[in-house]
Design a protein around this motif. Structure first.
Motif, PDB file in Angstrom:
ATOM      1  N   THR A  85       0.825  -1.214   0.000  1.00  0.00           N
ATOM      2  CA  THR A  85       0.000   0.000   0.000  1.00  0.00           C
ATOM      3  C   THR A  85       0.859   1.263   0.000  1.00  0.00           C
ATOM      4  N   CYS A  86       1.906   1.250   0.842  1.00  0.00           N
ATOM      5  CA  CYS A  86       2.762   2.439   0.946  1.00  0.00           C
ATOM      6  C   CYS A  86       3.428   2.755  -0.391  1.00  0.00           C
ATOM      7  N   GLY A  87       3.963   1.730  -1.047  1.00  0.00           N
ATOM      8  CA  GLY A  87       4.630   1.941  -2.326  1.00  0.00           C
ATOM      9  C   GLY A  87       3.668   2.407  -3.405  1.00  0.00           C
ATOM     10  N   ILE A  88       2.531   1.729  -3.491  1.00  0.00           N
ATOM     11  CA  ILE A  88       1.545   2.050  -4.531  1.00  0.00           C
ATOM     12  C   ILE A  88       1.055   3.490  -4.361  1.00  0.00           C
ATOM     13  N   ALA A  89       0.754   3.879  -3.104  1.00  0.00           N
ATOM     14  CA  ALA A  89       0.255   5.228  -2.855  1.00  0.00           C
ATOM     15  C   ALA A  89       1.310   6.277  -3.196  1.00  0.00           C
ATOM     16  N   ALA A  90       2.583   5.918  -3.050  1.00  0.00           N
ATOM     17  CA  ALA A  90       3.656   6.882  -3.313  1.00  0.00           C
ATOM     18  C   ALA A  90       4.047   6.933  -4.785  1.00  0.00           C
ATOM     19  N   GLY A  91       3.510   6.013  -5.610  1.00  0.00           N
ATOM     20  CA  GLY A  91       3.805   6.069  -7.047  1.00  0.00           C
ATOM     21  C   GLY A  91       4.660   4.938  -7.571  1.00  0.00           C
ATOM     22  N   GLN A 127       8.321  -8.098  -7.990  1.00  0.00           N
ATOM     23  CA  GLN A 127       7.617  -7.233  -7.044  1.00  0.00           C
ATOM     24  C   GLN A 127       7.669  -7.863  -5.660  1.00  0.00           C
ATOM     25  N   THR A 128       7.632  -7.017  -4.666  1.00  0.00           N
ATOM     26  CA  THR A 128       7.559  -7.522  -3.303  1.00  0.00           C
ATOM     27  C   THR A 128       6.614  -6.650  -2.488  1.00  0.00           C
ATOM     28  N   GLY A 129       6.409  -7.000  -1.225  1.00  0.00           N
ATOM     29  CA  GLY A 129       5.531  -6.220  -0.353  1.00  0.00           C
ATOM     30  C   GLY A 129       6.268  -5.035   0.236  1.00  0.00           C
ATOM     31  N   CYS A 130       5.929  -4.722   1.465  1.00  0.00           N
ATOM     32  CA  CYS A 130       6.518  -3.560   2.125  1.00  0.00           C
ATOM     33  C   CYS A 130       7.960  -3.859   2.489  1.00  0.00           C
ATOM     34  N   ILE A 131       8.879  -2.981   2.073  1.00  0.00           N
ATOM     35  CA  ILE A 131      10.296  -3.174   2.347  1.00  0.00           C
ATOM     36  C   ILE A 131      10.623  -2.671   3.754  1.00  0.00           C
ATOM     37  N   GLY A 132       9.775  -1.798   4.307  1.00  0.00           N
ATOM     38  CA  GLY A 132       9.923  -1.416   5.704  1.00  0.00           C
ATOM     39  C   GLY A 132      10.257   0.048   5.959  1.00  0.00           C
ATOM     40  N   VAL A 133      10.546   0.789   4.893  1.00  0.00           N
ATOM     41  CA  VAL A 133      10.861   2.222   5.062  1.00  0.00           C
ATOM     42  C   VAL A 133       9.841   3.027   4.263  1.00  0.00           C
ATOM     43  N   CYS A 134       8.578   2.945   4.706  1.00  0.00           N
ATOM     44  CA  CYS A 134       7.463   3.472   3.916  1.00  0.00           C
ATOM     45  C   CYS A 134       7.652   4.933   3.513  1.00  0.00           C
ATOM     46  N   ARG A 135       8.303   5.720   4.370  1.00  0.00           N
ATOM     47  CA  ARG A 135       8.403   7.149   4.064  1.00  0.00           C
ATOM     48  C   ARG A 135       9.341   7.422   2.899  1.00  0.00           C
ATOM     49  N   LEU A 136      10.126   6.417   2.493  1.00  0.00           N
ATOM     50  CA  LEU A 136      11.050   6.629   1.374  1.00  0.00           C
ATOM     51  C   LEU A 136      10.570   5.967   0.083  1.00  0.00           C
ATOM     52  N   GLU A 137       9.337   5.477   0.084  1.00  0.00           N
ATOM     53  CA  GLU A 137       8.786   4.860  -1.121  1.00  0.00           C
ATOM     54  C   GLU A 137       8.628   5.917  -2.223  1.00  0.00           C
ATOM     55  N   GLU A 159      23.463   8.921  -5.925  1.00  0.00           N
ATOM     56  CA  GLU A 159      22.596  10.017  -5.434  1.00  0.00           C
ATOM     57  C   GLU A 159      21.138   9.588  -5.259  1.00  0.00           C
ATOM     58  N   TYR A 160      20.725   8.476  -5.831  1.00  0.00           N
ATOM     59  CA  TYR A 160      19.342   8.011  -5.653  1.00  0.00           C
ATOM     60  C   TYR A 160      19.228   6.947  -4.558  1.00  0.00           C
ATOM     61  N   THR A 161      20.340   6.587  -3.934  1.00  0.00           N
ATOM     62  CA  THR A 161      20.302   5.457  -2.993  1.00  0.00           C
ATOM     63  C   THR A 161      19.857   5.897  -1.599  1.00  0.00           C
ATOM     64  N   ILE A 162      19.533   4.908  -0.780  1.00  0.00           N
ATOM     65  CA  ILE A 162      19.059   5.179   0.575  1.00  0.00           C
ATOM     66  C   ILE A 162      20.167   5.844   1.379  1.00  0.00           C
ATOM     67  N   GLY A 163      21.409   5.535   1.075  1.00  0.00           N
ATOM     68  CA  GLY A 163      22.537   6.152   1.766  1.00  0.00           C
ATOM     69  C   GLY A 163      22.572   7.663   1.572  1.00  0.00           C
ATOM     70  N   ALA A 164      22.225   8.098   0.359  1.00  0.00           N
ATOM     71  CA  ALA A 164      22.235   9.529   0.055  1.00  0.00           C
ATOM     72  C   ALA A 164      21.031  10.234   0.665  1.00  0.00           C
ATOM     73  N   ALA A 165      19.915   9.482   0.822  1.00  0.00           N
ATOM     74  CA  ALA A 165      18.677  10.092   1.316  1.00  0.00           C
ATOM     75  C   ALA A 165      18.698  10.258   2.828  1.00  0.00           C
ATOM     76  N   GLU A 166      19.424   9.389   3.514  1.00  0.00           N
ATOM     77  CA  GLU A 166      19.379   9.404   4.998  1.00  0.00           C
ATOM     78  C   GLU A 166      20.301  10.461   5.589  1.00  0.00           C
TER      79      GLU A 166
END
Lengths: 179, 122
Positions: B36-42, B66-76, B115-122
């Motif tokens: 749900t989190c991923g789909i809602a985020a695009g 495809q998989t379910g929730c990866i666990g970091v919904c705010r970064l979807e 620059e698109y990785t989780i390391g750059a976003a955190e």
């Protein structure tokens, strides 16, 4: 969710998670009503779980204590004056029916149903089939992954990107004729 | 009009490539979060973009799943890329526009787009 078709994509994931062998998606337009149905033969829910299934704090997922798929769909439907119905029986399956009033200002657009169907088909687990029926006053379109697999044979899976692209165009064109 | 004939043509083309594919031990996996989190985020257009790009470039050693929730919904929307022998790379806050660059630089040339990785976003 900005489109009804995104709800469809989301709710159908529950059927996959429920270990269903078949999931049947239906989008039916009757006058000002739009009805979305996701029916599966998955493991189903106990009466207790079913009673609280549209509560955001009820979920089967393990990464969070909230599950928003059905609550969001219920909210979206009720905001248009429509409703959400969930019927389920353990060991038999689950049917989710959402009714929307398309003439209500809060009704989201149906959106890209072809992408939803193609991506669900692309990601289907082995041994699971999907059907999609689009029904309007002008006709009916039906899509069945079993038929697609019969054409592709055993060596070419639905997950192939090129096959997914074909399915998306096929559904878009087919259901376009019922619009 | 899209026809089943066209689908048969795709099958024939694919079957010719199967031998080549079975010999390659270096299958790359792209996994897109579709809860749900991923789909809602695009996530839907992101997944479509990966499939389009992989089909366009005819990358036979790449599977998109495809998989379910990866666990970091705010970064979807999130996608994980698994290249055999390399560390898993997690891309976050994806858009369809970011996908061609990931396919070209990471999947084809094995240079993750940092620059698109989780390391750059955190």
């Amino acid at each position: 969710m900005k489109e009804l078709s995104l709800h469809l994509l989301d709710i159908a994931q529950n059927s996959i998670a429920a270990g269903a062998r078949h999931v049947d998606l239906t989008v039916e337009e009757r006058g000002e009503l739009i009805q979305l149905t996701v029916a599966d033969d998955g493991r189903g829910m106990s009466p207790a779980f079913l009673a609280s299934v549209t509560d955001p704090f009820t979920t089967t997922r393990t990464t969070r204590k909230v599950g928003l798929g059905l609550p969001l769909l219920r909210l979206a439907a009720e905001q248009t004056g429509g409703e959400l119905r969930v019927e389920s029986q353990l060991g038999v399956g689950t049917t989710v029916t959402a009714t929307f009033h398309a003439d209500h200002i809060d009704c989201p657009p149906l959106g890209d149903t072809a992408s939803t169907v193609a991506l669900l088909a692309q990601g289907l687990p082995e041994g699971m089939e999907l059907t999609y029926t689009r029904r309007t006053g002008r006709g009916e379109f039906r899509f069945d992954t079993a038929e697609i697999r019969a054409v592709l044979g055993p060596d070419v899976p639905l997950s192939e990107p090129e096959v997914a692209e074909w399915m998306r165009s096929y559904v878009a064109e087919g259901e376009g004729e019922t619009a | 009009m899209k026809s089943l004939e066209e689908l048969r043509a795709i099958r024939e083309k694919m079957q010719k490539q199967i031998d080549i594919r079975e010999n390659s031990a270096d299958d790359i996996r792209v996994v897109v979060g579709m809860a749900t989190c991923g789909i809602a985020a695009g996530a839907r257009p992101v997944l479509t973009a990966f499939l389009e790009e992989v089909a366009k470039r005819e990358l036979k050693n790449v599977t998109v799943t495809q998989t379910g929730c990866i666990g970091v919904c705010r970064l979807e929307p999130i996608a994980e890329v698994y290249v055999p022998g390399e560390e898993k790379v997690t891309y976050v806050k994806l858009t369809p526009e970011k996908v061609p660059r990931i396919v070209a630089e990471h999947l084809v040339n094995h240079n993750p787009v940092t620059e698109y990785t989780i390391g750059a976003a955190e």
